[in-house]
Design an enzyme around this catalytic site. Structure first.
Site, PDB file in Angstrom:
ATOM      1  N   TYR A 144       0.856  -1.189   0.000  1.00 33.86           N
ATOM      2  CA  TYR A 144       0.000   0.000   0.000  1.00 33.86           C
ATOM      3  C   TYR A 144       0.886   1.230   0.000  1.00 33.86           C
ATOM      4  O   TYR A 144       1.871   1.281   0.749  1.00 33.86           O
ATOM      5  CB  TYR A 144      -0.889   0.004   1.250  1.00 33.86           C
ATOM      6  CG  TYR A 144      -1.762   1.237   1.411  1.00 33.86           C
ATOM      7  CD1 TYR A 144      -1.503   2.169   2.416  1.00 33.86           C
ATOM      8  CD2 TYR A 144      -2.860   1.472   0.577  1.00 33.86           C
ATOM      9  CE1 TYR A 144      -2.300   3.297   2.583  1.00 33.86           C
ATOM     10  CE2 TYR A 144      -3.670   2.594   0.742  1.00 33.86           C
ATOM     11  CZ  TYR A 144      -3.383   3.500   1.738  1.00 33.86           C
ATOM     12  OH  TYR A 144      -4.176   4.618   1.902  1.00 33.86           O
ATOM     13  N   ASP A 239       9.339   2.893  -0.838  1.00 32.85           N
ATOM     14  CA  ASP A 239       8.320   3.586  -0.045  1.00 32.85           C
ATOM     15  C   ASP A 239       8.623   3.309   1.430  1.00 32.85           C
ATOM     16  O   ASP A 239       8.222   2.273   1.966  1.00 32.85           O
ATOM     17  CB  ASP A 239       6.916   3.110  -0.429  1.00 32.85           C
ATOM     18  CG  ASP A 239       5.858   3.815   0.394  1.00 32.85           C
ATOM     19  OD1 ASP A 239       4.664   3.559   0.171  1.00 32.85           O
ATOM     20  OD2 ASP A 239       6.225   4.616   1.274  1.00 32.85           O
ATOM     21  N   LYS A 267       4.999   9.805   8.247  1.00 34.61           N
ATOM     22  CA  LYS A 267       4.809   9.311   9.610  1.00 34.61           C
ATOM     23  C   LYS A 267       5.807   9.895  10.612  1.00 34.61           C
ATOM     24  O   LYS A 267       5.681  11.039  11.033  1.00 34.61           O
ATOM     25  CB  LYS A 267       4.817   7.780   9.604  1.00 34.61           C
ATOM     26  CG  LYS A 267       3.623   7.182   8.808  1.00 34.61           C
ATOM     27  CD  LYS A 267       3.619   5.671   8.847  1.00 34.61           C
ATOM     28  CE  LYS A 267       2.613   5.092   7.875  1.00 34.61           C
ATOM     29  NZ  LYS A 267       1.235   5.105   8.387  1.00 34.61           N
TER      30      LYS A 267
END
Ligand code: KE4
Length: 433
Positions: A144, A239, A267
């Site tokens: 994802y 990623d 994050k």
């Protein structure tokens, strides 16, 4: 535990917010129960609006590596906010942030701040296409990368066909530009390159996955992916929105010893405020506007509050001696305690852990190394385990296909309590099998 106020709050929220939440996984739909609404958090604990206290292994899905409301982070935000919250103009703290990221992640020579992981990955794709002049992007089933159209794709009918949309609103045209490969299956990557090689702009991968649960790449796979991208002139995009500054100072790329061409981040670098970033080789990043023609922009990119929270967080990670060894030891203590319970109770489950990320997979298999393995997990059993854990004051990710996160704030007592509660839950589940 009582959840009366959360139940009322969820009903109220659903009147004005799609599904009552601002991000789907928070709805607890995957585990079939009412989400708890949070009132406050500190360190390794969160408290809901019914006054229930939980040991938190979600950590806002990764950012809270220092624990919630770290005093230095809070003070940095407070001290910054009194001078204004956003200027829409350059500030020196953005340069300081960029320089610290570069020092911690050497493959990043130039970096652009954005406001979310999705913005980072969307921008990285556009940059890869703009830099190479090519069309296709390869992603992996089960990985994802945020909700950008190019990522909401299912595998097409044949292994070598182009993707198909997996959400309404994504056009066939967009889907056709994304090719799907299988994680830990190097042949699935090579066959796409054999067929489309000189049309492939880039390959984006979670170098260690968190979004199908934690799955670690084999050495041959991740090195092979690097080599085939180099061979065909496609850009390798790591990623590291989740793994960056989580698995090590330099993220997964430091642990794996692989140098990507572009890295996406998020994050942790926001310290709990909205931040994303993408960076990489100077030659590539200087294609980004206004240095180059690849357009990307953002009103709040690099805003002072988010920079203050993120920079304070990264400095603590960078400057605290032995931080990652201490963090990993906490995760290892938890996982070995869980593993002991699983072994002694002869319960069908597999735990994957790397650094401070871990997933307890409810499966009859003896290993989980691919999306195929993950898809065989027993999500109903997971949901029951989740519910028992929540009732015991342990807050896990409300989905089998997520990672758990240890923070430096988790105490020995937290970990012992978690092991004890998990053992009890497993005993009860075993009796129901
Ligand atoms: P955001 O746009 O949510 O900031 O980042 C998207 C993203 C990109 N890349 C990776 C590897 C990610 O894990 C994420 C977001 N992670 C999810 C947790 N699986 C965020 C939680 C949510 O969607 O609410």
């Amino acid at each position: 535990m009582e959840f009366i106020n959360s139940i009322k709050a969820f009903e109220q929220a659903k009147k004005s917010i799609p599904g009552g939440v601002n991000s789907p996984v928070r709805s607890f739909n995957s585990v079939g129960s009412n989400p708890v609404f949070i009132k406050k958090a500190f360190g390794s604990h969160i408290e809901d609006i019914d006054g229930n206290d939980y040991i938190d292994y979600v950590g806002s899905w990764g950012p809270m590596i220092l624990g919630h409301a770290h005093p230095d982070v809070i003070k940095a935000v407070q001290d910054t906010a009194i001078n204004g919250t956003s200027y829409g103009a350059p500030t020196e703290i953005e340069t300081e942030m960029a320089e610290l990221i570069k020092s911690m992640m050497p493959s990043v020579e130039v970096v652009r701040m954005v406001n979310s992981g999705t913005e980072a990955t969307m921008s990285a794709l556009r940059l890869a296409r703009g830099y190479t002049g090519r069309r296709f992007i390869i992603k992996f089933e089960g990985c994802y990368h945020g909700h950008g159209d190019s990522f909401l794709i299912n595998a097409g009918s044949g292994a070598l066909t182009m993707g198909v949309p997996n959400s309404p609103g994504v056009t066939e045209g967009t889907a056709n530009d994304t090719l799907l490969a299988k994680f830990n299956d190097l042949e699935s990557v090579k066959s796409l390159f054999k067929k489309y090689g000189d049309q492939i702009a880039g390959l984006i991968i979670e170098p260690v996955t968190g979004n199908m649960g934690v799955v670690v790449p084999t050495r041959d796979f991740i090195q092979g992916v690097r080599d085939v991208c180099t061979q065909y002139g496609a850009l390798l995009i790591f990623d590291e929105v989740m793994t960056g500054f989580r698995l090590a100072k330099g993220g997964a790329q430091e642990i794996l010893g692989i140098t990507p061409d572009i890295t996406t981040m998020g994050k942790i670098i926001g310290g709990g405020l909205p931040v994303g970033a993408y960076g990489g080789k100077r030659e590539i990043m200087e294609k980004v506007a206004p240095a180059g023609p690849v357009y990307q922009a953002g009103t709040l990119s690099g805003n002072p509050l988010a920079m203050a929270a993120g920079l304070t967080t990264l400095k603590l990670l960078n400057d605290t001696p032995d931080f990652y060894n201490i963090l990993e030891a906490k995760a290892e203590k938890l996982v070995s305690g869980l593993q002991k319970a699983i072994d002694e109770l002869e319960f069908p489950a597999v735990i994957n852990r790397i650094g401070s990320m871990f997933t307890l997979f409810f499966t009859d298999d003896d290993k989980v190394e691919s999306f195929e393995d993950v898809k065989r997990c027993n999500t109903e059993l997971f949901a029951k385990f989740f519910d028992k854990s929540l009732q015991a004051g342990i807050y896990l990710a409300p989905s089998q296909f997520e990672a758990g996160f240890m923070s430096i704030a988790h105490t020995e007592a937290d970990i012992d309590k978690t092991i004890e509660a998990s053992r009890k839950a497993i005993e009860e589940l075993k009796a129901e099998l």
